[in-house]
Design a protein around this motif. Sequence first.
Motif, PDB file in Angstrom:
ATOM      1  N   LYS A  73       0.844  -1.194   0.000  1.00  0.00           N
ATOM      2  CA  LYS A  73       0.000   0.000   0.000  1.00  0.00           C
ATOM      3  C   LYS A  73       0.881   1.247   0.000  1.00  0.00           C
ATOM      4  CE  LYS A  73      -3.750  -2.454   0.211  1.00  0.00           C
ATOM      5  NZ  LYS A  73      -4.632  -2.579  -0.955  1.00  0.00           N
ATOM      6  N   GLU A  95      -6.220   1.200   3.512  1.00  0.00           N
ATOM      7  CA  GLU A  95      -6.371   0.044   4.382  1.00  0.00           C
ATOM      8  C   GLU A  95      -6.076  -1.252   3.645  1.00  0.00           C
ATOM      9  OE1 GLU A  95     -10.277   0.433   5.989  1.00  0.00           O
ATOM     10  OE2 GLU A  95      -9.758   2.194   7.195  1.00  0.00           O
ATOM     11  N   SER A  96      -5.681  -2.252   4.408  1.00  0.00           N
ATOM     12  CA  SER A  96      -5.392  -3.572   3.851  1.00  0.00           C
ATOM     13  C   SER A  96      -6.449  -4.569   4.294  1.00  0.00           C
ATOM     14  CB  SER A  96      -4.007  -4.052   4.319  1.00  0.00           C
ATOM     15  OG  SER A  96      -2.984  -3.199   3.888  1.00  0.00           O
ATOM     16  N   ASP A  97      -6.814  -5.461   3.412  1.00  0.00           N
ATOM     17  CA  ASP A  97      -7.716  -6.560   3.750  1.00  0.00           C
ATOM     18  C   ASP A  97      -6.891  -7.814   4.027  1.00  0.00           C
ATOM     19  OD1 ASP A  97     -10.087  -5.071   3.354  1.00  0.00           O
ATOM     20  OD2 ASP A  97      -9.886  -5.340   1.185  1.00  0.00           O
ATOM     21  N   PRO A  98      -7.452  -8.777   4.747  1.00  0.00           N
ATOM     22  CA  PRO A  98      -6.752 -10.055   4.930  1.00  0.00           C
ATOM     23  C   PRO A  98      -6.518 -10.722   3.571  1.00  0.00           C
ATOM     24  CG  PRO A  98      -8.620  -9.861   6.426  1.00  0.00           C
ATOM     25  CD  PRO A  98      -8.732  -8.737   5.461  1.00  0.00           C
ATOM     26  N   TYR A  99      -5.390 -11.408   3.446  1.00  0.00           N
ATOM     27  CA  TYR A  99      -5.090 -12.089   2.198  1.00  0.00           C
ATOM     28  C   TYR A  99      -4.095 -13.210   2.467  1.00  0.00           C
ATOM     29  CZ  TYR A  99      -0.723  -9.344   2.048  1.00  0.00           C
ATOM     30  OH  TYR A  99       0.493  -8.780   2.337  1.00  0.00           O
ATOM     31  N   HIS A 127      -2.920 -11.152   8.286  1.00  0.00           N
ATOM     32  CA  HIS A 127      -3.950 -10.385   8.977  1.00  0.00           C
ATOM     33  C   HIS A 127      -3.586  -8.902   8.931  1.00  0.00           C
ATOM     34  CE1 HIS A 127      -5.511 -14.165  10.474  1.00  0.00           C
ATOM     35  NE2 HIS A 127      -4.350 -14.447  11.053  1.00  0.00           N
ATOM     36  N   SER A 128      -4.535  -8.065   8.547  1.00  0.00           N
ATOM     37  CA  SER A 128      -4.287  -6.628   8.498  1.00  0.00           C
ATOM     38  C   SER A 128      -4.460  -5.994   9.881  1.00  0.00           C
ATOM     39  CB  SER A 128      -5.240  -5.960   7.515  1.00  0.00           C
ATOM     40  OG  SER A 128      -5.108  -4.551   7.590  1.00  0.00           O
ATOM     41  N   GLY A 156      -6.665  -0.409   9.578  1.00  0.00           N
ATOM     42  CA  GLY A 156      -8.031  -0.316   9.087  1.00  0.00           C
ATOM     43  C   GLY A 156      -8.935  -0.219  10.294  1.00  0.00           C
ATOM     44  N   GLU A 157     -10.136  -0.696  10.152  1.00  0.00           N
ATOM     45  CA  GLU A 157     -11.045  -0.679  11.296  1.00  0.00           C
ATOM     46  C   GLU A 157     -10.506  -1.533  12.439  1.00  0.00           C
ATOM     47  OE1 GLU A 157     -13.676   1.302  11.757  1.00  0.00           O
ATOM     48  OE2 GLU A 157     -12.964   2.199   9.884  1.00  0.00           O
ATOM     49  N   ARG A 174      -7.192  -2.541  14.274  1.00  0.00           N
ATOM     50  CA  ARG A 174      -5.774  -2.193  14.414  1.00  0.00           C
ATOM     51  C   ARG A 174      -5.112  -2.957  15.566  1.00  0.00           C
ATOM     52  NH1 ARG A 174      -8.657   2.179  13.210  1.00  0.00           N
ATOM     53  NH2 ARG A 174      -8.762   3.057  15.313  1.00  0.00           N
TER      54      ARG A 174
END
Length: 403
Positions: A79, A85-89, A99-100, A103-104, A106
Amino acid sequence: MNVAPTSSGPETRSPVTTGLERLIDGAGEALGLRDARLGLIAHPASVTRDLTHAADAILGAGYDLRALFGPQHGARGEKQDNMIESDPYTDPVTGLPVHSLYGEVRKPTPEMLDGLDALLFDLQDVGVRVYTFVWTMALAMEACAEAGVRFVVLDRPNPIGGLRREGPVLQEGYESFVGLHPLPLRHGLTCGELARWLQRERGIGCDLEVIRTDGWERHMSWTDTGLPWVMPSPNLPTPDSCLVYPGMVLLEGTNLSEGRGTTRPFELFGAPWLDPATLTARLAGARLPGVTFRPCHFEPTFQKHGRRLCGGAQLHVTDPGTFEPVRTAVEILVGARALAPHDFAWRKPPYEYEETLLPIDILWGSPRLREGVEGGENADAILEGVEAELDAFAESVMGSLLY
């Protein structure tokens, strides 16, 4: 709370060996991590001296790594900009879940920590309160305390040294994700030392281990460490960027460009309504130590004033030992407002998940800077009382220092 001892003798790699490398070289076994199920908080600068990413190095050394956790900008730096923000991937290299932590969510959730015995933290910090990685660490320590998971800091050098502290201490009521605990703007600590301070003084109470860096001394510059520089975030591309960052980050709380969208972020600054010659003449008159200003024009490719010609200056640090980045930034803000009182403005929220307080206030840690600039005060008046705050902080961290 334990600290893995440093190694000594002729086999010690010189001049500096990071906590990650010491984990791989045997400190992990000494702390009983060989058979533990591990998670890892990492980013692009989490590397060995041969530039192997921490996740790959830890797996290659035979450790049972189960999951990765990505701070701001992501576990592999995917990023580019702030507030993305990052999503899980799934990590494309190791196949591990990522795990991010930006984002919402932290703070690691119980589900993220489920099945782990220990969470490793290996982020290259830059020694500044508003850099979010240390607050990712603090929240992860809290989560580990609640979940009964060990927290292990793989320590790294502070790239701007550990001798000097600058700027005000965060005041109560101005906590945010750019400051959760009362640190000065430039705190002079490593992550391992800060974790120990959070444990001792702030009562987090996790099962904390620190694998300290071997060979680092507080007076060292980044060049002195012999380690390769990998940018810990996209807008701190060089050690020079880090030197100016403790002060120039304050420009994020204004409508001045702090150089994002250029190749020299935090070194270039300006706005379409500033005259470079007038600005640099004023700054030269402030006789700031260790820095000179080159008048210039630049055009950011994104962020503030994107695709618009800005007048401003580039900071050239001539003596890192005497340079005062915080005072320098205060002089810049005082000067910019004095030269363009109808154009200069403070940035409005939201900023780093704070919806109410002005960004400049959470960056400074109180409304004092904003009120001083608006009141026409000079830098000396705005900074009055800061030294006493720094003295009190220095006393509070004495028992947490490792180097």
